[in-house]
Design a protein around this motif. Structure first.
Motif, mmCIF file in Angstrom:
data_model
loop_
_atom_site.group_PDB
_atom_site.id
_atom_site.type_symbol
_atom_site.label_atom_id
_atom_site.label_comp_id
_atom_site.label_asym_id
_atom_site.label_seq_id
_atom_site.Cartn_x
_atom_site.Cartn_y
_atom_site.Cartn_z
ATOM 1 N N ASP A 150 31.295 -4.801 -2.214
ATOM 2 C CA ASP A 150 31.311 -5.791 -3.297
ATOM 3 C C ASP A 150 29.927 -6.207 -3.786
ATOM 4 O OD1 ASP A 150 30.461 -7.279 -1.141
ATOM 5 O OD2 ASP A 150 32.054 -8.776 -1.235
ATOM 6 N N LEU A 151 28.855 -5.700 -3.174
ATOM 7 C CA LEU A 151 27.510 -6.085 -3.601
ATOM 8 C C LEU A 151 26.526 -4.948 -3.372
ATOM 9 C CD1 LEU A 151 25.370 -8.138 -4.549
ATOM 10 C CD2 LEU A 151 25.223 -8.941 -2.189
ATOM 11 N N ARG B 223 21.064 -7.347 -9.014
ATOM 12 C CA ARG B 223 22.331 -7.245 -8.282
ATOM 13 C C ARG B 223 23.374 -6.556 -9.152
ATOM 14 N NH1 ARG B 223 23.732 -12.171 -4.234
ATOM 15 N NH2 ARG B 223 21.670 -12.418 -3.284
ATOM 16 N N THR C 250 27.332 -5.435 -9.714
ATOM 17 C CA THR C 250 28.709 -5.680 -9.324
ATOM 18 C C THR C 250 29.320 -4.381 -8.806
ATOM 19 O OG1 THR C 250 29.578 -5.140 -11.510
ATOM 20 C CG2 THR C 250 28.942 -7.439 -11.106
ATOM 21 N N LYS D 25 30.095 -1.871 -11.742
ATOM 22 C CA LYS D 25 29.094 -1.341 -12.657
ATOM 23 C C LYS D 25 28.737 0.129 -12.411
ATOM 24 C CE LYS D 25 27.743 -3.096 -15.570
ATOM 25 N NZ LYS D 25 28.154 -3.028 -17.010
#
Length: 520
Positions: free
Chosen positions: A80-81, A321, A323, A326
């Motif tokens: 998620d990151l 950062r 997502t 992306k």
């Protein structure tokens, strides 16, 4: 190419990685013990649970195949990151123990080394992100950086250095990779040679690099890397980790002796080693087609390449950062486009290169959620609460500033790109920015509150090279209003920060002191 022996050696080490991750999960070893082991594999435990893995991406290049690998792994492990780092790598965050163990093996099978992503190892070799396509460059430095990176990976199993080693290659005086204040840096010159600098670095006791030589033959880059390793392992501090970075050699040896020792070790390397082979510079054969509309030609995110008819689109996710969605969106946009790839910049920008005019609009559209102006391209580290050593949340500060300043609607350039570190270690390169902040504390009414130390007037450009100096300590909650006030002052003069500060440093300091005295 990275030789098979290095790959096989790393593969044999992976059971050690898994064993210690499992031991940490079982409570058999502590976080610091784990860090000393897994850092060398490119992985750390996060402060508040989970793990990160740093992918080694030489020169910050991401091919379509590499992007697809990342997209697939995001989906497989529900990542998620993702964080774009100041060393041109991608960090995968919030991983489970099972995921990080699997990912490190899968990355190696794909051809991505994570070895040396942390610990006392050579880091990812950095390269000016637009090397090979930038109209103003002196020459394409990527082939030489690639050779240096492969040489370091080959040497890594036998190395025992006091601390990490960062190497950078700059294709012009723009010096985006901070080659003049890395542990070792190569700066291209108009005559096709390099100038070499060493023993520089940011953080505590920051130092600009020592100038070693001009007119350096590019074919000898691996020999200069060897000389730096010999210098570091001979004179580096193995007793105190706080003083084990190469920049402390300037204090212990002095500039002249350091240069003399380096050149002596270079002669040793010339006698004992064969320079690492340099692959030929790749030629871009794609032809341009179509022409940019007037609006696109003026778009700040569109840059013409030195190849006729080809363009680059820049995309800067705020704080570097990404997502989870992306990378897939980017892959979908470029998967069928000839010769298109991604380049990662140390400031967290992604460049999508080798686009024709007809291909630009779709890429602009898929990247429209990024920074809207120079200020919003500001740099920050991953910081607290993810980083084990993070004192403050640099990303939280940056997003608060972006939100506040969008209300002011300043003209582009009124405020500069900031560099924010969550602690004094300068992972956000705060000492290299026109404005920088480093995590700090400030006592208010007898209680320690979250604050940042303000730095000003840093510059990485080789023609104006200087480190920022500290100016004040300001509460985190006050900083957005300080920047708003600064922007209003500069706007009132019809200027930009780059034009305004050199003639108004005393006004900047007065404003900083005013806001340093504010409690909220």
């Amino acid at each position: 190419m990275i030789n098979q022996e290095s790959i096989d050696k790393f593969r044999l080490e992976l059971p050690v990685f898994e064993k210690n991750i499992r031991a940490f999960e079982a409570g058999e070893i502590d976080r610091n013990t784990l860090k000393g082991i897994t850092g060398g594999f490119g992985s750390y435990a996060q402060k508040e649970g989970g793990y990160m893995l740093r992918l080694r991406l030489p020169g910050g290049r991401v091919s379509k195949d590499t992007l697809k690998f990342i997209v697939d792994k995001i989906k497989e492990h529900q990542i998620d990151l993702l964080k774009l780092t100041t060393c041109q790598t991608i960090q995968l965050h919030n991983l489970s123990a099972d995921s990080v163990i699997t990912l490190i093996r899968d990355a190696l099978d794909f051809g991505i080394f994570t070895k040396g992503g942390g610990g006392d190892n050579p880091r990812n070799v950095m390269v000016s992100p637009l090397s090979g396509i930038e109209p103003s460059e002196f020459f394409d430095v990527y082939p030489y950086a690639k050779a240096a990176g492969e040489y370091l990976i080959d040497r890594m199993p036998s190395l025992h250095m006091p601390r990490k080693l960062k190497v950078g290659f700059s294709n012009s005086p723009e010096n985006e990779v901070h080659a003049t204040f890395r542990d070792l840096g190569f700066v291209a010159r108009e005559n096709g040679t390099f100038s070499v600098y060493c023993a520089g670095g940011l953080g505590p006791n920051p130092k600009l690099g020592v100038h070693i030589a001009d007119g350096v033959c590019p074919d000898e880059v691996s020999l200069y890397v060897s000389a730096m390793i010999r210098l570091f392992t001979t004179y580096g501090n193995y007793d105190s980790r706080a003083k084990a970075r190469t920049r402390y050699l300037q204090d212990t040896l002095g500039e002249e002796a350091l240069r003399s020792h380096f050149l002596a070790f270079l002669e040793e390397a010339r006698k004992e080693e064969t320079p690492w082979p340099i692959e030929p510079i790749a030629t871009i054969t794609k032809s341009g087609c179509g022409s940019l509309s007037e609006d696109l030609a003026l778009n700040r995110r569109v840059k013409a390449q030195k190849q006729d008819g080809l363009y680059t689109v820049s995309y800067h996710p705020v704080g570097g950062r990404l997502t989870a969605e992306k990378p897939a969106e980017l892959f979908q946009a470029i998967q069928n486009l000839e010769a298109v790839e991604l380049r990662l910049s140390p400031d967290g920008t992604i460049y999508i290169i080798n686009l024709t005019a007809d291909e630009v609009p779709a890429v602009l559209n898929v990247t429209s959620d990024g920074a809207q102006n120079l200020f919003e391209t500001s740099v920050c580290c991953i910081a607290s609460p993810i980083c084990q050593h993070g004192l403050r949340n640099s990303y939280q500060l940056l997003t608060a500033c972006v939100e506040r300043l969008r209300k002011e609607q300043f003209a582009d350039g009124v405020l500069p790109q900031m560099h924010i570190s969550g602690c004094p270690s300068s992972c956000g390169t705060h000492q290299a920015g026109a404005i920088g902040f480093a995590g700090h504390s400030k006592k208010v009414n007898g209680k320690m509150e979250s604050a940042f130390k303000l730095f000003v007037n840093g510059c990485a450009n080789a023609s104006e090279l200087r480190l920022g100096t500290d100016a004040a300590v300001i509460l985190e909650t006050v900083i957005p209003e300080f920047l708003a006030a600064l922007g209003r002052k500069i706007s009132a003069d019809g200027s930009t920060f780059a034009e305004w500060y050199p003639t108004h440093p005393e006004k900047f300091i007065a404003l900083a002191n005013e806001y340093a005295d504010k409690a909220e």
